[in-house]
Write an enzyme that holds these catalytic residues in place. Structure first.
Site, PDB file in Angstrom:
ATOM      1  CD  GLN A 191      -7.548  -4.556  -4.147  1.00 25.60           C
ATOM      2  OE1 GLN A 191      -7.331  -4.461  -2.942  1.00 25.60           O
ATOM      3  NE2 GLN A 191      -8.518  -5.304  -4.625  1.00 25.60           N
TER       4      GLN A 191
ATOM      5  CG  HIS B  18      -5.631  -3.077   1.303  1.00 26.45           C
ATOM      6  ND1 HIS B  18      -5.156  -2.041   0.544  1.00 26.45           N
ATOM      7  CD2 HIS B  18      -6.351  -3.863   0.469  1.00 26.45           C
ATOM      8  CE1 HIS B  18      -5.571  -2.184  -0.700  1.00 26.45           C
ATOM      9  NE2 HIS B  18      -6.309  -3.277  -0.773  1.00 26.45           N
TER      10      HIS B  18
ATOM     11  CB  CYS C 138      -2.751  -0.100   5.989  1.00 30.10           C
ATOM     12  SG  CYS C 138      -3.565  -0.210   4.400  1.00 30.10           S
TER      13      CYS C 138
ATOM     14  CB  CYS D  87      -0.894  -0.033   1.236  1.00 28.63           C
ATOM     15  SG  CYS D  87      -1.500   1.589   1.711  1.00 28.63           S
ATOM     16  CD  GLU D  88       0.129   5.142  -4.238  1.00 31.26           C
ATOM     17  OE1 GLU D  88       0.922   4.645  -5.048  1.00 31.26           O
ATOM     18  OE2 GLU D  88      -0.672   6.047  -4.525  1.00 31.26           O
ATOM     19  CG  HIS D  89      -2.385   5.710   0.562  1.00 35.90           C
ATOM     20  ND1 HIS D  89      -3.386   4.981  -0.032  1.00 35.90           N
ATOM     21  CD2 HIS D  89      -2.134   6.758  -0.251  1.00 35.90           C
ATOM     22  CE1 HIS D  89      -3.747   5.578  -1.149  1.00 35.90           C
ATOM     23  NE2 HIS D  89      -3.004   6.651  -1.310  1.00 35.90           N
ATOM     24  CG  HIS D  90      -1.131   3.104   5.688  1.00 39.93           C
ATOM     25  ND1 HIS D  90      -2.239   3.076   4.872  1.00 39.93           N
ATOM     26  CD2 HIS D  90      -1.436   3.938   6.712  1.00 39.93           C
ATOM     27  CE1 HIS D  90      -3.177   3.859   5.381  1.00 39.93           C
ATOM     28  NE2 HIS D  90      -2.722   4.393   6.496  1.00 39.93           N
TER      29      HIS D  90
HETATM   30 ZN   LIG Z   1      -2.872   1.660   3.388  1.00 41.94          ZN
END
Ligand SMILES: [Zn+2]
Length: 222
Positions: free
Chosen positions: A151, A179, A181, A110-113
């Site tokens: 995704q 995910h 996260c 995941c590119e956010h976490h």
């Molecule tokens: Zn994430």
């Protein structure tokens, strides 16, 4: 200018902003080993900031190990040189039906976490005269998975690539993934998974879409 709190909200909601991976123009100015050297120091810095003792035998090798893993493995798909070659074959036996490659394992991040996304991809196409080796589909999934991802983008990138390789719009992909996260932190919902889909060409037709979903037996109404 975007405020930090807006930027945080984008990440927490897992909203992607484009179907292309947002790379800078100078993304490949540095060699892989130069990147590993820099990232090694960054990881050491994070660990030291957290108060960890990097002289401990167990932790000593971690910065280098993580840096190598980032560049060569889990984000190795950022480098176009690692893209699977596009060898295709002529469809000699004139198989004109749908071909489905299901349960392709997806390991992404995941590119956010920067936490793992783990799941299955199901890919299908209808040949217009060109076919690819079955393992090629797995390799294409893996190539795009090995990037910081959302995704939805991963799903679209797989379809676009296969459309180009197979020279047809008739490609579809469904991904069902967890995910970490979401599952291991934040809301800590252990059981939830996320389903994304992209249907090109004939797969936009209800019956064709239904046939594909029946093959993969995914009970989801799109
Ligand atoms: Zn994430």
């Amino acid at each position: 200018m975007k405020l930090d709190k807006d930027i945080d909200a984008i990440g927490d909601d897992h909203v992607g902003t484009s179907s292309e991976t947002p790379l800078r123009k100078d993304a490949f100015k540095l060699t892989s080993s130069e990147k590993i050297d820099i990232i090694k120091d960054d990881v050491r810095h994070i660990m030291e900031t957290l108060g960890l003792d990097l002289t401990d035998d167990s932790l000593k090798g971690t910065p280098n190990r993580v840096a190598k893993m980032f560049v060569k493995e889990i984000f190795g798909g950022l480098d176009p040189e690692t893209k699977p070659s596009a060898s295709t074959f002529e469809n000699k036996y004139k198989y004109g039906e749908m071909l489905v490659e299901k349960n392709i394992t997806v390991y992404s991040t995941c590119e956010h976490h920067l936490l793992p996304i783990v799941g299955k991809a199901h890919v299908a196409y209808i040949s217009n005269g060109t076919v690819v080796g079955l393992s090629k589909m797995n390799r294409i999934v893996d190539y795009f998975a090995k990037r910081p991802q959302v995704q939805e983008r991963l799903t679209i990138q797989i379809v676009k690539e296969l459309q180009q390789v197979l020279n047809t719009e008739d490609v579809a992909c469904v991904i069902d993934a967890k995910h970490l996260c979401v599952n291991s932190r934040g809301i800590r919902d252990v059981d939830s998974s996320t389903v994304t889909s992209e249907f090109g060409g004939q797969f936009k037709n209800k019956a064709t879409k239904r046939e594909f979903l029946d093959y993969i037996k995914l009970d989801t109404t799109f």
